[in-house]
Scaffold this motif. Structure first.
Motif, PDB file in Angstrom:
ATOM      1  N   LEU A  56       0.810  -1.217   0.000  1.00 60.22           N
ATOM      2  CA  LEU A  56       0.000   0.000   0.000  1.00 60.22           C
ATOM      3  C   LEU A  56       0.845   1.270   0.000  1.00 60.22           C
ATOM      4  CD1 LEU A  56      -2.781  -0.883   2.588  1.00 60.22           C
ATOM      5  CD2 LEU A  56      -3.007  -0.727   0.116  1.00 60.22           C
ATOM      6  N   ARG A  57       2.028   1.169   0.539  1.00 63.25           N
ATOM      7  CA  ARG A  57       2.873   2.362   0.698  1.00 63.25           C
ATOM      8  C   ARG A  57       3.094   3.103  -0.611  1.00 63.25           C
ATOM      9  NH1 ARG A  57       8.812   2.776   3.503  1.00 63.25           N
ATOM     10  NH2 ARG A  57       8.859   5.034   3.487  1.00 63.25           N
ATOM     11  N   ALA A  58       3.304   2.367  -1.692  1.00 64.87           N
ATOM     12  CA  ALA A  58       3.548   2.997  -2.994  1.00 64.87           C
ATOM     13  C   ALA A  58       2.322   3.749  -3.506  1.00 64.87           C
ATOM     14  CB  ALA A  58       3.981   1.941  -4.004  1.00 64.87           C
ATOM     15  N   GLU A  59       1.156   3.416  -3.008  1.00 57.66           N
ATOM     16  CA  GLU A  59      -0.084   4.039  -3.487  1.00 57.66           C
ATOM     17  C   GLU A  59      -0.484   5.279  -2.685  1.00 57.66           C
ATOM     18  OE1 GLU A  59      -1.666   3.114  -6.264  1.00 57.66           O
ATOM     19  OE2 GLU A  59      -0.069   1.648  -6.523  1.00 57.66           O
ATOM     20  N   LEU A  60       0.192   5.563  -1.605  1.00 49.52           N
ATOM     21  CA  LEU A  60      -0.172   6.708  -0.768  1.00 49.52           C
ATOM     22  C   LEU A  60      -0.064   8.009  -1.561  1.00 49.52           C
ATOM     23  CD1 LEU A  60       1.588   5.801   2.597  1.00 49.52           C
ATOM     24  CD2 LEU A  60      -0.829   5.597   2.025  1.00 49.52           C
TER      25      LEU A  60
END
Length: 103
Positions: A56-60
């Motif tokens: 999810l981190r890359a989508e923040l």
């Protein structure tokens, strides 16, 4: 209906619509749907140890524009109504959770 849908946080879209959609079919289950959001900094911290959070981190902070125009024009595809899709998804997840508890 819009030909494109800005998808900033897909889970947020589900959270916003799920309680109302599920309330009609299962009010007790709708009450269990989480409505809180997690701050980006918490996601970044959890991403260090949790592989699911790391994805999810890359989508923040990203906004994606999704367009179904080509599928509509070339294939004649028509999407299901959003409310029906969310209600069906919630019903499937509830059934799976009940099955897991029974096992």
């Amino acid at each position: 209906m819009q030909p494109w849908l800005p998808v900033k946080d897909p889970l947020r879209a589900l959270r916003v619509r799920s309680p109302a959609s599920c309330a009609r079919s299962s009010p007790t289950e709708a009450a269990k749907v989480p409505t809180r959001t997690m701050p980006d900094t918490v996601v970044k911290l959890l991403a260090r140890r949790n592989p699911q959070m790391a994805m999810l981190r890359a989508e923040l902070g990203r906004t994606r524009l999704v367009d179904s125009g080509k599928a509509r024009t070339q294939l004649g595809w028509q999407p299901r109504p959003t409310e029906q899709t969310i209600t069906d998804t919630a019903a499937t997840l509830i059934a799976a959770a009940r099955k897991d508890r029974a096992a």
